[in-house]
Structures are given as structure tokens and as C-alpha cells.
Scaffold this motif. Structure first.
Motif, short mmCIF file in Angstrom:
data_model
loop_
_atom_site.label_atom_id
_atom_site.label_comp_id
_atom_site.label_asym_id
_atom_site.label_seq_id
_atom_site.Cartn_x
_atom_site.Cartn_y
_atom_site.Cartn_z
N PHE A 40 0.93 -1.06 0.04
CA PHE A 40 -0.16 0.04 -0.01
C PHE A 40 0.86 1.37 0.08
CE2 PHE A 40 -2.71 3.25 1.87
CZ PHE A 40 -3.92 3.07 0.95
N THR A 41 2.04 1.32 0.73
CA THR A 41 2.73 2.47 0.97
C THR A 41 3.57 2.56 -0.32
OG1 THR A 41 4.33 1.23 2.25
CG2 THR A 41 2.79 2.57 3.52
N ASN A 42 3.91 1.70 -1.16
CA ASN A 42 4.60 1.86 -2.20
C ASN A 42 3.91 1.62 -3.52
OD1 ASN A 42 7.12 1.77 -0.86
ND2 ASN A 42 6.89 -0.36 -0.49
N ASP A 43 2.67 1.47 -3.42
CA ASP A 43 1.75 1.67 -4.56
C ASP A 43 1.68 2.99 -5.40
OD1 ASP A 43 -0.25 1.12 -6.38
OD2 ASP A 43 -1.86 0.72 -4.84
N LYS A 44 2.39 2.73 -6.47
CA LYS A 44 2.15 4.00 -7.65
C LYS A 44 1.35 3.90 -8.46
CE LYS A 44 6.93 4.68 -6.90
NZ LYS A 44 6.96 4.60 -5.13
N CYS A 45 0.11 3.12 -8.47
CA CYS A 45 -1.04 2.87 -9.31
C CYS A 45 -2.14 3.39 -8.52
CB CYS A 45 -1.23 1.37 -9.62
SG CYS A 45 0.02 0.62 -10.44
N GLN A 46 -2.00 3.92 -7.27
CA GLN A 46 -3.18 4.32 -6.63
C GLN A 46 -4.31 5.20 -7.49
OE1 GLN A 46 -1.94 5.60 -2.78
NE2 GLN A 46 -1.88 3.69 -1.92
N VAL A 47 -5.42 5.16 -7.37
CA VAL A 47 -6.52 5.72 -8.27
C VAL A 47 -7.53 6.14 -7.27
CG1 VAL A 47 -8.00 5.90 -10.19
CG2 VAL A 47 -6.02 4.48 -10.35
N PRO A 48 -7.97 7.62 -7.17
CA PRO A 48 -8.86 7.86 -6.22
C PRO A 48 -10.30 7.29 -6.76
CG PRO A 48 -7.41 9.75 -7.12
CD PRO A 48 -7.25 8.71 -7.95
N GLY A 49 -11.24 6.96 -5.73
CA GLY A 49 -12.34 6.48 -6.05
C GLY A 49 -12.67 5.49 -5.09
N SER A 50 -13.73 4.72 -5.08
CA SER A 50 -14.60 3.79 -4.26
C SER A 50 -13.70 2.76 -3.74
CB SER A 50 -15.76 3.43 -4.77
OG SER A 50 -15.61 2.71 -5.99
N GLU A 51 -12.82 2.31 -4.84
CA GLU A 51 -11.93 1.06 -4.67
C GLU A 51 -10.64 1.43 -3.84
OE1 GLU A 51 -13.85 0.70 -8.83
OE2 GLU A 51 -12.64 2.15 -7.84
N PHE A 52 -10.13 2.57 -4.22
CA PHE A 52 -8.99 3.13 -3.51
C PHE A 52 -9.65 3.20 -1.71
CE2 PHE A 52 -6.84 6.42 -1.10
CZ PHE A 52 -5.46 5.92 -0.92
N THR A 53 -10.94 3.90 -1.37
CA THR A 53 -11.32 3.94 -0.21
C THR A 53 -11.35 2.49 0.25
OG1 THR A 53 -12.56 5.77 -0.97
CG2 THR A 53 -13.35 4.93 0.93
N VAL A 54 -11.97 1.54 -0.37
CA VAL A 54 -11.91 0.11 0.40
C VAL A 54 -10.60 -0.33 0.71
CG1 VAL A 54 -12.59 -2.16 -0.09
CG2 VAL A 54 -14.13 -0.44 -0.97
N LEU A 55 -9.48 -0.19 -0.30
CA LEU A 55 -8.26 -0.58 0.22
C LEU A 55 -7.55 0.29 1.38
CD1 LEU A 55 -6.67 -0.83 -3.52
CD2 LEU A 55 -7.27 -2.76 -1.81
#
Length: 98
Positions: A40-55
Motif C-alpha cells: 500500500f505504501t509503495n503503490d504507484k498505481c493508486q487511483v482515487p475512487g471507491s476502490e481506493f477507499t476500500v483498500l
């Protein structure tokens, strides 16, 4: 496929096997904690939105995990089994039931 969908898919791909392995008890809560925080802390692919909120919610749950029962002194502290339940709920939200 839209750009956002591709981006979300790329983000989720990193987490699917990890969460699945933990839910299926193939890895311990301690290993899951280490691997999830690293991912999670090294994730360069994070995209704002509902999926990110769940993660992100699962990230906070992982942060609340306390492996030693003697050290669980707060109502927010989670056991390995509680963390596994939260991970299973996350998996179901993101990927559907197996």
C-alpha cells in the motif's frame, strides 16, 4: 476499456492475490500485515475512487492489528481473526465472492 478502468485494474491486481492468500489462511496475519503495508505504501498505481477507499480502510484495519493479545488494550485493536474477517469483507467488495 476506459483509462480509469485500466488504472483501477492495475491498482487492484497488486492486492488480489495477497488478500486472497490471507483470507484462505495461506499466510499469517503477521505476514499479511507486513506485505499489505509494504504494498500500500509503495503503490504507484493508486487511483482515487471507491476502490481506493476500500483498500485504504483495510490499510487502517491492518494498522490496528496487534499480534500479541497482551498488548491489545484499545477497542480498535484487532486480532488476527478479526483482521482476516475484515480482509474477507474487503475481498468480497472488490472482487466478489469466490
Amino acid at each position: 476499456m476506459a483509462e480509469r478502468e485500466r488504472s483501477v485494474e492495475a491498482m487492484l491486481r497488486q492486492y488480489r492475490e495477497l488478500i486472497e492468500a490471507f483470507v484462505q489462511e495461506k499466510i499469517s496475519a503477521d505476514d499479511f500485515e507486513t506485505d499489505y503495508i509494504r504494498t500500500f505504501t509503495n503503490d504507484k498505481c493508486q487511483v482515487p475512487g471507491s476502490e481506493f477507499t476500500v483498500l485504504e480502510k483495510l490499510f487502517f484495519d491492518v494498522d490496528d492489528y496487534v499480534s500479541d493479545p497482551e498488548l491489545r488494550d484499545s477497542p480498535e485493536d484487532l486480532s488476527g481473526e478479526q483482521l482476516r474477517e475484515r480482509a474477507a469483507a474487503t475481498y468480497s467488495k472488490l472482487f466478489g465472492l469466490e
